[in-house]
Motif scaffolding. Structure first.
Motif, short mmCIF file in Angstrom:
data_model
loop_
_atom_site.label_atom_id
_atom_site.label_comp_id
_atom_site.label_asym_id
_atom_site.label_seq_id
_atom_site.Cartn_x
_atom_site.Cartn_y
_atom_site.Cartn_z
N GLY A 242 0.80 -1.22 0.00
CA GLY A 242 0.00 0.00 0.00
C GLY A 242 0.83 1.26 0.00
N PHE A 243 2.15 1.16 0.03
CA PHE A 243 3.01 2.33 0.03
C PHE A 243 3.11 2.86 -1.39
N SER A 244 2.61 4.08 -1.65
CA SER A 244 2.55 4.59 -3.02
C SER A 244 3.81 5.34 -3.38
N ARG A 245 3.96 5.59 -4.68
CA ARG A 245 5.17 6.24 -5.19
C ARG A 245 5.22 7.71 -4.80
N TYR A 246 4.10 8.29 -4.35
CA TYR A 246 4.07 9.70 -4.02
C TYR A 246 4.11 9.93 -2.51
N GLU A 247 4.73 9.05 -1.79
CA GLU A 247 4.84 9.20 -0.34
C GLU A 247 6.29 9.31 0.08
N LEU A 248 6.49 10.06 1.14
CA LEU A 248 7.79 10.17 1.77
C LEU A 248 7.75 9.45 3.09
N ARG A 249 8.78 8.70 3.37
CA ARG A 249 8.83 7.92 4.59
C ARG A 249 9.93 8.48 5.47
N GLY A 250 9.55 9.20 6.52
CA GLY A 250 10.53 9.78 7.41
C GLY A 250 10.32 11.28 7.57
N THR A 251 11.39 11.99 7.86
CA THR A 251 11.36 13.43 8.08
C THR A 251 12.19 14.11 6.99
N PRO A 252 11.60 15.00 6.19
CA PRO A 252 12.27 15.54 5.01
C PRO A 252 13.67 16.09 5.25
N LEU A 253 13.89 16.81 6.34
CA LEU A 253 15.20 17.41 6.59
C LEU A 253 16.30 16.37 6.75
N TYR A 254 15.95 15.14 7.06
CA TYR A 254 16.92 14.06 7.25
C TYR A 254 16.84 13.02 6.12
N MET A 255 16.06 13.28 5.11
CA MET A 255 15.75 12.28 4.10
C MET A 255 16.85 12.15 3.06
N SER A 256 17.09 10.94 2.62
CA SER A 256 18.15 10.66 1.66
C SER A 256 17.69 10.96 0.23
N PRO A 257 18.64 11.24 -0.67
CA PRO A 257 18.27 11.49 -2.07
C PRO A 257 17.52 10.34 -2.71
N PRO B 294 19.70 0.54 4.24
CA PRO B 294 20.66 1.00 5.25
C PRO B 294 21.40 2.28 4.89
N PRO B 295 21.78 2.52 3.60
CA PRO B 295 22.45 3.78 3.30
C PRO B 295 21.63 5.02 3.64
N ALA B 296 20.30 4.90 3.61
CA ALA B 296 19.45 6.04 3.95
C ALA B 296 19.63 6.44 5.41
N ASP B 297 19.81 5.46 6.30
CA ASP B 297 20.06 5.77 7.71
C ASP B 297 21.40 6.49 7.89
N ILE B 298 22.39 6.15 7.05
CA ILE B 298 23.70 6.81 7.15
C ILE B 298 23.59 8.26 6.72
N TRP B 299 22.83 8.53 5.67
CA TRP B 299 22.61 9.92 5.25
C TRP B 299 21.96 10.70 6.39
N SER B 300 20.93 10.12 7.00
CA SER B 300 20.24 10.78 8.11
C SER B 300 21.20 11.02 9.28
#
Length: 349
Positions: free
Chosen positions: A162-177, A187-193
């Protein structure tokens, strides 16, 4: 375990957090705990958090979970998760209350080392936290830190139904590219954050200085721009952040690699005198405490104070074939969030 609900510490969209006191004291149990509670009918996210914490129970850098229970209070059936109580609040509050609203690099190094240990364990077990930020890093009596709030955590490589392509998961200021541009979160997304959190501890301001959500998402998801590395950091610190702020997630350093980086390799809380405890003088004399409860059980809801954006797409969740600019147009054209609100938790004394 029998326990008594104490003073409220905070609340969010899906759950509230209170102090909890065991009815029978034991040498194997903390005299104070935190209990996170929500209505039993909407407890999917909180149940997921409990299951994740059970699998991560052997890591000292992750908040402990003591069990779950159901209770009937004021005519409502509640689902409760009993958690380790961190009386020092969170790193966001510590940063805000520091004399110059920034932390000494010696402290930042120690906090970063502990966070990397926690992330290394999380990733080794096969999970991604998905919402690393200062509000979700809690302080213990000895000055150590614990990673908390696993409401968004997921299996690495998995996509929630149910997770759509137009959703962000997390907090934008810490979100990975890769999350912004393609909905990928490993896991790389956690390192960016983590890099964003380190930069914020050093400067006292978010890694991205942008008040417009649409502009922020474009800066993160398109092009080669990365957050500015603080100029007041040591050479080792600058190099550390450069390893975190790599646009290509396959080339970003892992938690295991970063643990051997000279910025943190020789750091230990026992060797740092500058990190002081914020221990209360009595059980109910504690600092402002904040956290956040998030949920991915209902993709149409905004668990991060309107930071999650939904599109009216009927494409299956595994479809990520759209280009980054098309995805960003969908992300920024459906809601106009209140950017001034960065967290839906209200501290309560």
């Amino acid at each position: 375990m029998d326990w008594v609900r104490g003073e409220k510490l905070g609340f969010g969209s899906f759950a509230s957090v209170n102090l909890a006191v065991p009815k029978r004291q034991s040498s194997q149990m903390y005299p104070l705990m935190a209990v996170k509670s929500c209505g039993a009918s909407g407890a999917t996210s909180l149940m997921n958090e409990k299951l994740v914490l059970d699998e991560l129970k052997d890591c000292p850098e992750i908040i402990g979970c003591f069990g779950e229970s159901f209770s009937y209070e004021n005519g409502e059936k509640l689902y409760n998760v009993l958690l380790e109580y961190a009386p020092g609040g969170n790193l966001a509050d510590k940063l805000k209350n520091s004399c110059d609203q920034r932390l000494p690099e010696s402290e930042v190094r120690c906090y970063t080392k502990a966070l990397l240990k926690g992330l290394h364990y999380i990733h080794k077990i096969g999970y991604v936290h998905c919402d690393i930020k200062l509000q979700n890093i809690l302080l213990c009596l000895d000055g150590g830190v614990k990673i908390a709030d696993f409401g968004l955590a997921k299996r690495a490589g998995g996509k929630e139904e149910g997770f759509s392509r137009y959703e962000l998961r997390g907090t934008p200021l810490y979100m990975s590219p890769e999350m912004v541009a393609g909905g990928e979160q490993g896991p790389p997304a956690d390192i960016w954050s983590l890099g964003c959190a380190v930069a914020e501890m050093v400067t006292g301001t978010p890694a991205w200085r942008c008040s417009d959500l649409a502009a922020l998402l474009i800066r993160i998801g398109i092009g080669e721009e990365v957050p500015e590395v603080p100029g007041n950091l040591s050479g080792e610190g600058k190099d550390f952040l450069e390893k975190c702020f790599v646009k290509d997630p396959s080339k970003r350093w892992t938690a295991d690699m970063l643990l051997n980086h000279p910025f943190v390799a020789d750091q230990d809380f026992g060797d740092t005198e500058n990190i002081t405890s914020t221990s209360p003088r009595c059980p109910f004399d504690f600092p402002d405490w904040a956290s956040s409860v998030t949920s991915f059980s209902s993709p149409e809801y905004s668990p991060e104070s309107n930071f999650w954006l939904s599109g009216n797409s009927n494409l299956p969740s595994e479809s990520w074939s759209i280009s980054p600019d098309e995805r960003l147009q969908g992300l920024v054209s459906h809601q106009d969030p209140d950017w001034a609100v960065s967290d839906d938790w209200i501290p309560v004394r």
